[in-house]
Scaffold this motif. Sequence first.
Motif, PDB file in Angstrom:
ATOM      1  N   ALA A  76       5.285  -8.541  11.276  1.00 48.89           N
ATOM      2  CA  ALA A  76       6.266  -7.956  10.375  1.00 48.89           C
ATOM      3  C   ALA A  76       7.669  -8.496  10.628  1.00 48.89           C
ATOM      4  CB  ALA A  76       6.277  -6.432  10.526  1.00 48.89           C
ATOM      5  N   TRP A 114       9.112   0.903   7.872  1.00 49.39           N
ATOM      6  CA  TRP A 114       8.437   0.560   6.622  1.00 49.39           C
ATOM      7  C   TRP A 114       9.335  -0.311   5.749  1.00 49.39           C
ATOM      8  CZ3 TRP A 114       3.461   1.116   6.439  1.00 49.39           C
ATOM      9  CH2 TRP A 114       2.841   2.135   7.174  1.00 49.39           C
ATOM     10  N   ARG A 161       9.183  -3.772   6.935  1.00 46.68           N
ATOM     11  CA  ARG A 161       7.945  -4.420   6.524  1.00 46.68           C
ATOM     12  C   ARG A 161       8.039  -4.886   5.072  1.00 46.68           C
ATOM     13  NH1 ARG A 161       3.560  -3.967   9.764  1.00 46.68           N
ATOM     14  NH2 ARG A 161       2.107  -4.196   8.029  1.00 46.68           N
TER      15      ARG A 161
END
Length: 508
Positions: free
Chosen positions: A268, A338, A341
């Motif tokens: 990531a 998140w 990502r």
Amino acid sequence: MPHETITVDTAHGRVSGIAEAEFARFQGIPYAAPPTGPNRFGAPVPPRPWSGVLPAHGFGPPAPRPVGGSFDEILSGLDPVPGDGWLNLNVWTPDVTGSSPVLVWIHGGAFLRGSSAGTMYDGAAFAEAGVVLVSFNYRLGVEGFGYVADAPVPANRGLLDQIAALEWVRDNIAGFGGDPDNVTVFGESAGAMSILTLLSLDLGLFHRAIAQSGSAHVVQTAADAALVTGEIALALGVPPTAEGLSGVDTADLVAAQTLVHNLVVGTADAGKYGESTIQTCGMSLVPVVDGDLVRVRPIDAIAAGAGQDVPLVIGTTTEEHRYFVLSQSWEGLPVGAWVQRLAAYGVPDPARFYDQYAEGTTARYPRDTPAEVFSAVMTDRLFRIPSLRVAEARKGHAPTYVYDFGWRTPVPSVGGGALGACHVVELPFVWHTLGASGVDELVADGPVPLADEVNGRWVEFAATGSLESWDEYGDERPVMVFHAERSAVVPDPRGAERALWDGALDPE
């Protein structure tokens, strides 16, 4: 009790199949020679002709691929047949003396997994509906899609296998009761990406196409593809050459490519792959812009007019990425992680996208956790928006029908919550194989009327190239939304989220 058999002539020899009550099936027919020895990193070559009658009574060997994992039985099959004759195909036909429409299936599996023997890929329902169904295996992983600079064919060997299978269909399907002038290709995920790539090449080998959960943006540069092959060779302790890789056992090669694939898709941060096309497409081995077979990205060729004579059905499931996110446990990961990502996957202004998608939660499609919000954005990033870009590129020039499969499976995920309208969930409805072995692990109590409808629509398109009461994609952006309660054509569903992507993922 022995089955009644039926025989058909092919260009390479006579084959026998099994005659069922309403159709006949032929399985494991070689369409090319085993891709081993000098053929391992070369183009497919015709099989050696055989004498006598070749029994085609069961699936042939699949290409080397990892086994196990989620839904492996329905996507890859049970008890794979040993052997190296991986380039084989299967035919279900309603009548070997007829001239029926032909559907040719290209299986998915991230160009690493899958086979034509998945338990839900049973062509009986199609044959019973009057269609000849063909499915086939092709080379996967490094052998199919790795870039090997000094090989006889450096890249895209898996695509060449697919082309060879379609040429076999063109030359032989009339003997099985199929119309070689009415061939529809259909596939899901990597199979759909393959179809969009083939569509962009204007080969003239099929007349209609259905792309389920695909993208025409997913290709690698030769440099990125060589990077992946180099990492795999490093893991094996061999040079990244045809000679070095040819000396590796297939099981060891599969293990190494799986290791590198997991590293690529799990990365990531910027790292080794962060600035490359590898990380943003979420796969490690894909078709390569090699300057030979594939000269530009498929989306660019399609935008320039490639494939305009081929009517197309294209679409996605509503919650594709739940399959990938909710199959793992992400408890405790903060929102900021998140958002990072999303940035790694090329989402523009990821914090704004996250916030706006979080506001889109509904009772039917919940986005109550960070993982669910991330999944909704990534569904559009990797699947829905690329599919719509294909439809937009063809708008007003070529018949295109767009769908959204919205039925939610109640099967729970590892990470909590239902898998919902996730990746691959439409497959047992398309094939009408809700009762196949293992399907209940993905689709519990799937509604049979919805399978009747979706399977019937695919048959209708294969037969006629058009779809009644389903508007072609145009300025109003009509989309057929499939639901158990009532399927309907809806103008521009989730239009506000679609509009967020204006200016992103467009043809360059």
